[in-house]
Enzyme design. Structure first.
Site, PDB file in Angstrom:
ATOM      1  N   ARG A 272      60.418 -54.495   4.604  1.00  0.00           N
ATOM      2  CA  ARG A 272      60.259 -53.041   4.551  1.00  0.00           C
ATOM      3  C   ARG A 272      61.135 -52.453   3.440  1.00  0.00           C
ATOM      4  NH1 ARG A 272      57.283 -48.578   5.385  1.00  0.00           N
ATOM      5  NH2 ARG A 272      58.456 -46.850   6.258  1.00  0.00           N
ATOM      6  N   GLU A 367      66.847 -61.323  40.131  1.00  0.00           N
ATOM      7  CA  GLU A 367      67.763 -62.421  40.454  1.00  0.00           C
ATOM      8  C   GLU A 367      69.229 -61.966  40.413  1.00  0.00           C
ATOM      9  OE1 GLU A 367      66.807 -66.365  39.465  1.00  0.00           O
ATOM     10  OE2 GLU A 367      64.716 -65.900  39.024  1.00  0.00           O
TER      11      GLU A 367
HETATM   12  N1  CAA Z   1      76.320 -70.946  46.600  1.00  0.00           N
HETATM   13  C1  CAA Z   1      76.592 -71.342  47.860  1.00  0.00           C
HETATM   14  N2  CAA Z   1      77.141 -70.508  48.787  1.00  0.00           N
HETATM   15  C2  CAA Z   1      77.400 -69.243  48.412  1.00  0.00           C
HETATM   16  C3  CAA Z   1      77.139 -68.779  47.112  1.00  0.00           C
HETATM   17  C4  CAA Z   1      76.590 -69.679  46.178  1.00  0.00           C
HETATM   18  N3  CAA Z   1      76.321 -69.305  44.933  1.00  0.00           N
HETATM   19  N4  CAA Z   1      77.491 -67.475  47.037  1.00  0.00           N
HETATM   20  C5  CAA Z   1      77.979 -67.131  48.242  1.00  0.00           C
HETATM   21  N5  CAA Z   1      77.913 -68.207  49.086  1.00  0.00           N
HETATM   22  C6  CAA Z   1      78.396 -68.283  50.451  1.00  0.00           C
HETATM   23  C7  CAA Z   1      79.841 -67.799  50.533  1.00  0.00           C
HETATM   24  O1  CAA Z   1      80.742 -68.838  50.237  1.00  0.00           O
HETATM   25  C8  CAA Z   1      79.956 -67.356  51.976  1.00  0.00           C
HETATM   26  O2  CAA Z   1      80.111 -68.503  52.792  1.00  0.00           O
HETATM   27  P1  CAA Z   1      81.311 -68.615  53.889  1.00  0.00           P
HETATM   28  O3  CAA Z   1      80.995 -67.598  54.933  1.00  0.00           O
HETATM   29  O4  CAA Z   1      81.223 -70.019  54.375  1.00  0.00           O
HETATM   30  O5  CAA Z   1      82.551 -68.289  53.160  1.00  0.00           O
HETATM   31  C9  CAA Z   1      78.560 -66.814  52.256  1.00  0.00           C
HETATM   32  O6  CAA Z   1      77.673 -67.389  51.291  1.00  0.00           O
HETATM   33  C10 CAA Z   1      78.495 -65.298  52.186  1.00  0.00           C
HETATM   34  O7  CAA Z   1      78.934 -64.922  50.901  1.00  0.00           O
HETATM   35  P2  CAA Z   1      79.369 -63.426  50.571  1.00  0.00           P
HETATM   36  O8  CAA Z   1      80.401 -62.972  51.581  1.00  0.00           O
HETATM   37  O9  CAA Z   1      79.761 -63.365  49.137  1.00  0.00           O
HETATM   38  O10 CAA Z   1      78.000 -62.625  50.855  1.00  0.00           O
HETATM   39  P3  CAA Z   1      77.603 -61.102  50.646  1.00  0.00           P
HETATM   40  O11 CAA Z   1      76.719 -60.684  51.730  1.00  0.00           O
HETATM   41  O12 CAA Z   1      78.834 -60.283  50.367  1.00  0.00           O
HETATM   42  O13 CAA Z   1      76.682 -61.158  49.325  1.00  0.00           O
HETATM   43  C11 CAA Z   1      76.121 -61.099  47.005  1.00  0.00           C
HETATM   44  C12 CAA Z   1      77.117 -61.540  48.097  1.00  0.00           C
HETATM   45  C13 CAA Z   1      76.652 -61.771  45.738  1.00  0.00           C
HETATM   46  C14 CAA Z   1      76.116 -59.606  46.809  1.00  0.00           C
HETATM   47  C15 CAA Z   1      74.698 -61.620  47.325  1.00  0.00           C
HETATM   48  O14 CAA Z   1      74.141 -60.918  48.420  1.00  0.00           O
HETATM   49  C16 CAA Z   1      73.749 -61.519  46.154  1.00  0.00           C
HETATM   50  O15 CAA Z   1      73.746 -62.377  45.269  1.00  0.00           O
HETATM   51  N6  CAA Z   1      72.871 -60.463  46.124  1.00  0.00           N
HETATM   52  C17 CAA Z   1      71.805 -60.342  45.152  1.00  0.00           C
HETATM   53  C18 CAA Z   1      70.538 -60.965  45.668  1.00  0.00           C
HETATM   54  C19 CAA Z   1      69.564 -61.280  44.566  1.00  0.00           C
HETATM   55  O16 CAA Z   1      69.892 -61.820  43.537  1.00  0.00           O
HETATM   56  N7  CAA Z   1      68.297 -60.978  44.821  1.00  0.00           N
HETATM   57  C20 CAA Z   1      67.228 -61.277  43.933  1.00  0.00           C
HETATM   58  C21 CAA Z   1      66.227 -62.143  44.633  1.00  0.00           C
HETATM   59  S1  CAA Z   1      65.052 -63.035  43.696  1.00  0.00           S
HETATM   60  C22 CAA Z   1      64.093 -61.951  42.829  1.00  0.00           C
HETATM   61  O17 CAA Z   1      64.637 -61.166  42.138  1.00  0.00           O
HETATM   62  C23 CAA Z   1      62.569 -61.943  42.888  1.00  0.00           C
HETATM   63  C24 CAA Z   1      61.837 -63.157  42.641  1.00  0.00           C
HETATM   64  O18 CAA Z   1      60.630 -63.265  42.845  1.00  0.00           O
HETATM   65  C25 CAA Z   1      62.496 -64.322  42.120  1.00  0.00           C
END
Ligand code: CAA
Length: 386
Positions: A272, A367
């Site tokens: 451009r 996600e």
């Molecule tokens: N791997 C394994 N375990 C995990 C983990 C991971 N990555 N992350 C957390 N955990 C475990 C924790 O260790 C905890 O275990 P313990 O009780 O034994 O300690 C347990 O899970 C609970 O963890 P949190 O207390 O952190 O949970 P929370 O309720 O506070 O949530 C959050 C945390 C990060 C906010 C989570 O809810 C989250 O990621 N939310 C977003 C959800 C998301 O990404 N949704 C999109 C879905 S898919 C999509 O978009 C559409 C499609 O078609 C694909």
């Protein structure tokens, strides 16, 4: 420290690049306009081994490294986010999740068909009242003879209208007294099960228009006991660990969009001419191009590093969220600047940058939004109070 890619990773990148540039990029605009992706593309990717990615040959996979898989997503994302999104859900959220949590019988039953594209998978977590708060899902699994009856609904489920297999996350009625995240179980369900009703999400989406997103209703949908993935009450961890794979796929896809914005912006600003010279020779344009390049390479390092950690068998939750946050935010800014650098032309679908701009917004949301990635990063570095 060695930053060079291994020959086998480069080979996968090149397979994906050739496919993406020859088969996907030329029809990306048409797919966007029509709002659908040809099924032939899925069959082609399956044939090339791009769906089975990190799975071993035993299960019909390609045995590629996580880094090679990230390179594949980058190349697909560079051509079309809808195609890359299809693969990330199918391969990272579904295949890798069944591989990590499935029994031998479940792996034998599902993985080969998924890896070879004979069956398609979807991941059903999000609900009308539970998006970021994944532990707040309302879909219920109630014990019935020989299995569970699932009732509830899911929204924004990518691939679900064409899927044969659904990973469904539901509250388990027997565990109602447990903490919210400890009462969730995961199930592998066939989408032709009685009571599994699906329809396309209403409305026209801003981007990802060739992607398939469904609204699902479960009406007393029976799933046999042996189709639970992981143990009862482990479903939240199953869901989160799948997202650790999926989010890296989104980050790599964002890197691809960013690279496409860079390529398009360099090409356009070199051609451009205004005020008697190439606009690429104006300092303000150069400033935007320099910024775009710097943030691109920063994202690339974060994405490849997170993939490398996975290949070492190390925990990569922190690195994956940093990669997703940085790569999507940086690509969003790059896409916005790319449209601006193209001027009026960038505002129409005469050039692909307007599609990159619309598509990338989705990557910042699904996600786990950018806010959620910040939460994950902060919790990882702060740690739990002892
Ligand atoms: N791997 C394994 N375990 C995990 C983990 C991971 N990555 N992350 C957390 N955990 C475990 C924790 O260790 C905890 O275990 P313990 O009780 O034994 O300690 C347990 O899970 C609970 O963890 P949190 O207390 O952190 O949970 P929370 O309720 O506070 O949530 C959050 C945390 C990060 C906010 C989570 O809810 C989250 O990621 N939310 C977003 C959800 C998301 O990404 N949704 C999109 C879905 S898919 C999509 O978009 C559409 C499609 O078609 C694909």
């Amino acid at each position: 420290m060695d930053f060079s890619l291994r020959p086998e990773d480069v080979r996968w990148r090149d397979v994906a690049r050739e496919f993406a540039q020859n088969e996907v990029a030329p029809i990306a605009r048409e797919m966007d306009e029509k709002g659908e992706m040809p099924m032939a593309l899925i069959a082609h990717m399956a044939k090339l081994g791009l769906l089975g990615s990190t799975l071993t040959k035993e299960y019909g996979g390609s045995g590629m490294s996580h880094l090679a898989q990230a390179l594949v997503y980058e190349e697909l994302g560079r051509a079309c986010s809808s195609v890359r999104g299809f693969v990330t859900v199918h391969s990272s959220l579904v295949i890798q999740c069944i591989n990590a949590w499935g029994s031998d019988a479940q792996k034998k039953k599902y993985l080969d068909k998924l890896a070879t594209g004979k069956e398609i998978g979807c991941y059903c977590l999000t609900e009308p009242e539970a998006g970021s708060d994944a532990a707040g899902i309302q879909t219920m699994a109630t014990h019935a003879k020989g299995g569970y009856l699932i009732n509830g609904e899911k929204i924004w489920i990518t691939n679900a209208n064409i899927a044969n297999i659904a990973l469904v996350f539901a509250r388990t009625a027997d565990l109602e007294d447990a903490k919210p995240h400890e009462r969730i179980s995961a199930f592998i369900m066939r989408t032709d099960s009685k009571g599994f009703d699906r329809e396309r999400m209403p409305g026209k989406e801003l981007g990802h228009r060739a992607s398939d997103h469904a609204h699902i209703h479960f009406h007393d949908c029976f799933v046999p006991e042996d189709q639970m993935l992981g143990a009862a009450g482990q479903g939240f961890k199953v869901a989160m660990s799948a997202l650790d794979h999926g989010r890296l796929g989104v980050a790599a896809g964002a890197l691809g969009v960013h690279q496409a914005c860079m390529d398009a912006s360099l090409d356009f600003t070199r051609k451009r001419r205004q005020f008697g010279k190439r606009i690429a020779d104006f300092e303000m344009i150069q400033s935007a191009l320099a910024e775009m390049k710097m943030t691109l390479e920063a994202s690339r390092h974060l994405v490849y590093h997170a993939a490398w950690k996975k290949d070492q068998g190390l925990d990569s939750t922190l690195e994956t969220s940093m990669a997703k946050l940085h790569a999507t935010e940086a690509a969003l800014k790059a896409a916005s600047d790319a449209v601006l650098l193209h001027g009026g032309r960038g505002y129409s679908n005469e050039y692909p940058v307007e599609r990159y701009y619309r598509d990338i917004k989705g990557l910042q949301i699904y996600e786990g939004t950018s806010h959620i990635q910040r939460i994950v990063i902060a919790r990882q570095i702060v740690g739990k109070e002892k």
